[in-house]
Design a protein around this motif. Structure first.
Motif, PDB file in Angstrom:
ATOM      1  N   ILE A 230       8.288   2.574   2.666  1.00  0.00           N
ATOM      2  CA  ILE A 230       9.292   1.505   2.610  1.00  0.00           C
ATOM      3  C   ILE A 230       8.693   0.279   1.926  1.00  0.00           C
ATOM      4  N   LYS A 231       9.540  -0.418   1.200  1.00  0.00           N
ATOM      5  CA  LYS A 231       9.134  -1.663   0.546  1.00  0.00           C
ATOM      6  C   LYS A 231       9.818  -2.828   1.249  1.00  0.00           C
ATOM      7  N   MET A 232       9.033  -3.856   1.571  1.00  0.00           N
ATOM      8  CA  MET A 232       9.616  -5.115   2.054  1.00  0.00           C
ATOM      9  C   MET A 232       9.170  -6.173   1.065  1.00  0.00           C
ATOM     10  N   GLN A 233      10.104  -6.921   0.543  1.00  0.00           N
ATOM     11  CA  GLN A 233       9.691  -7.894  -0.464  1.00  0.00           C
ATOM     12  C   GLN A 233      10.475  -9.195  -0.323  1.00  0.00           C
TER      13      GLN A 233
END
Lengths: 343, 343
Positions: free
Chosen positions: B277-280
């Motif tokens: 997962i990407k959190m940005q």
């Protein structure tokens, strides 16, 4: 008609509480008939197993996204295995393949039901190299750095677990890409290896220094890439010192696995917005099609002397429950492999 | 020689404890001589100010990456302003520009020292539109969705603060990009607006429903994009239900600003690794060069009836300390603007 094969396998007797202990596992003896495979199966002889920290997570009652090991199941593990019998048209005896073959002498695998597919190696592959310096940890380091870290010359890269199998690869890929590289590792021997053999620019010994204080003093708001293998509290220390537009490549959370259920994220989380920071987890199989090219590039770096690697090779299926916990106590020196059979 | 200009400005009297109250601010009266500007300055008349949740963060003693407001400073705010005098060659009286002009009638700005530069608008720009439907919130929604969310047709998008200025834009951009869109908002009126006017596929009323339970029941492991405006605990609820390879676009943490120092991240953080997962986080100015094209695209959507927007326009500098806290109590309906002068 072939003889029945005697098989030994380590099963999960109870779910570990914290770092696993040998009594969490039970050795089971049984036999397999190599002439009585159901259709679509392969029977493999496991040659080498990789001790990977994530295996600890699979032993919990709940695992993200896929079913946990059941009590009584053979412990799941990444292996290099030789196919000894097959009723599946794609695989023939003699092939050597990556498998999730588990902690056992022989494994009978239903090809259609595998969560991780078989990945045969070219003929003549050295099993130790295939799962060691050219294995999944190095691919994780490669894709984590290239796809998530997006290194540019001059970037400041910090790597935790830097003397480990994945960490040392990530740190050296950072050097190759022109980054200034700071490693975090435990103990003088590992730190010296990183500095002297791997050419890191700075090394912080978490057993002797206050990492948060050192990062705040030397690198405040300057970390462009943090490659994380250990999770909290080091993740917080790096998070608090990230540069604007920084990237955090989340590869694993070794320090947090024993307490799984509570695995926390960093706080002061608004920093991720104000700093336009990216945090991204990843698994190498996402870039499956690019794996051959990645391995070729890593091989080139090894040949050019740019990529040091340590394999810590042990022997004997019977010793696995005693060896595996070393991952969590820092006992191993490099990629921790256990030979299960002679090549 | 022109007259001295009478000026009113709201200053930060003390740092708010939680949601700001009017007594946190003090109205100061002074005068400015429009004929006595130091070199390189512009004097602006503020016309409209945008109430933006992040202003609350700037009132804290510590702010990430840039200096906090000092006690006694004019409260910092995004405005549309008209230049009334200038000693800087790039700016001439009559120009209308985006400024961080603050809560005051007039602001004297040292161009070289601005943290956020002036951005002049084309002649004839409507100041309400410029900071409303074509303002920074909509740009944040645009870039957050396009650059971080990476929407694909069929993706499941969940937006928190979905009836807000940024949230409603993000949700509708999701619809335009072919996503199935679920909004989280507070109260029946906002939920009905999202469903009926904005065409969302599902709406969860956080004042009436247990969001975590609803997400787990309807969308477990299925959220491809979470566009977050509110932070914890909704961030945790979404995080726990993200799909593999999911993207979390972190735009703001409205629910957490009043307790700033403790702003937590989600736990069960290993999910980010297992799920890749990407959190940005992001701020729109990162894509400064692409802003004109983004605004043109948003205008096109408005003209085509694909992009609904509500402006909640109030009047009077004197009312700002009473209006601003509505952002945190849900009192506003859409982008909260305060007119400071007639156009």
């Amino acid at each position: 008609m072939a003889e029945l094969l005697r098989n030994r396998r380590w099963t999960l007797k109870r779910r570990p509480n914290g770092i696993p202990v040998p009594d969490d596992f039970e050795l089971v003896h049984d036999t397999i008939d190599p002439d009585a495979l159901p259709p679509g199966h392969v029977l493999v002889r496991n040659m080498v197993t990789l001790c990977a920290p994530d295996q600890r997570n699979w032993m919990n009652e709940k695992v993200n996204f896929h079913p946990p090991m059941a009590l009584g199941d053979t412990v799941s593990s990444p292996n290099v295995s030789r196919i000894v019998a097959s009723t599946h048209p794609d695989y023939t005896p003699g092939m050597v393949s990556f498998t999730m073959g588990g902690w056992c002498d022989y494994a009978l695998l239903d090809v259609a039901k595998l969560y991780v597919p078989l990945v045969p190696y070219p003929e003549g592959t050295d099993p130790i190299k295939a799962i060691g310096v050219l294995g999944m940890n190095q691919l994780a380091a490669y894709f984590g750095m290239v796809k998530v870290g997006e290194p540019k010359p001059g970037d400041l890269l910090v790597v935790s677990g830097a003397a480990g199998s994945t960490g040392s690869a990530a740190a050296q890929i950072g050097k190759i890409k022109g980054c200034t590289v700071v490693g975090i590792a435990g103990g003088a021997e590992k730190c010296a290896w990183l500095r002297e053999e791997c050419g890191l620019d700075d090394v912080i010994d978490y057993k002797a220094e206050d990492v948060a204080a050192v990062l705040a003093e030397r690198y405040h708001n300057r970390i462009d890439i943090y490659f994380d293998n250990v999770g909290m509290p080091l993740l917080q220390a790096a998070f608090d010192n990230m540069a604007p537009n920084g990237r955090i490549a989340l590869c694993g959370m070794l320090a947090n696995y024993p307490g799984y259920g509570d695995m926390p994220g960093p706080s002061n989380f608004m920093r991720i917005v104000h700093g336009a920071i990216k945090m991204q987890g990843f698994i190498a199989v996402r870039w499956r099609d690019e794996i051959p090219a990645a391995l070729a590039e890593i091989k080139g770096w090894i040949d050019a002397g740019l990529f040091k690697h340590r394999e810590d090779v042990r022997d004997g299926l019977e010793n696995l429950p005693a060896i595996f916990p070393e991952l969590f106590t820092g006992g191993n020196r490099g990629t921790l492999l256990v030979r299960l059979a002679d090549s």
